[in-house]
Design an enzyme around this catalytic site. Structure first.
Site, PDB file in Angstrom:
ATOM      1  N   PRO A   1       0.819  -1.200   0.000  1.00  0.00           N
ATOM      2  CA  PRO A   1       0.000   0.000   0.000  1.00  0.00           C
ATOM      3  C   PRO A   1       0.859   1.259   0.000  1.00  0.00           C
ATOM      4  CG  PRO A   1      -0.308  -1.262   2.039  1.00  0.00           C
ATOM      5  CD  PRO A   1       0.720  -1.940   1.222  1.00  0.00           C
ATOM      6  N   THR A   2       0.476   2.191  -0.843  1.00  0.00           N
ATOM      7  CA  THR A   2       1.143   3.491  -0.897  1.00  0.00           C
ATOM      8  C   THR A   2       0.084   4.574  -0.736  1.00  0.00           C
ATOM      9  OG1 THR A   2       2.825   2.642  -2.394  1.00  0.00           O
ATOM     10  CG2 THR A   2       2.571   5.029  -2.303  1.00  0.00           C
TER      11      THR A   2
END
Length: 60
Positions: A2-3
């Site tokens: 996840p970013t």
């Protein structure tokens, strides 16, 4: 991995940003069942004169 790309107004302290990324990382790991090494957070600071809501600049 996840970013998160986060845009905030200028003026937050390093301590505030540090606490924010720690909290977001912790909840992301709990929710998505991933390790903290897989969580990236990018903070972009924006001047109030470059952000508008409802047709009005935040600097006004």
């Amino acid at each position: 991995m996840p970013t998160f790309n986060v845009q905030i107004f200028e003026g937050r302290t390093v301590e505030q940003k540090r606490a924010f990324v720690k909290a977001v990382t912790e909840v992301t790991c709990q929710t998505l069942d991933c390790g903290p090494e897989s969580v990236d957070i990018i903070i972009e600071e924006v001047k109030r004169e470059n952000w508008a809501t409802a047709g009005k600049l935040w600097s006004d």
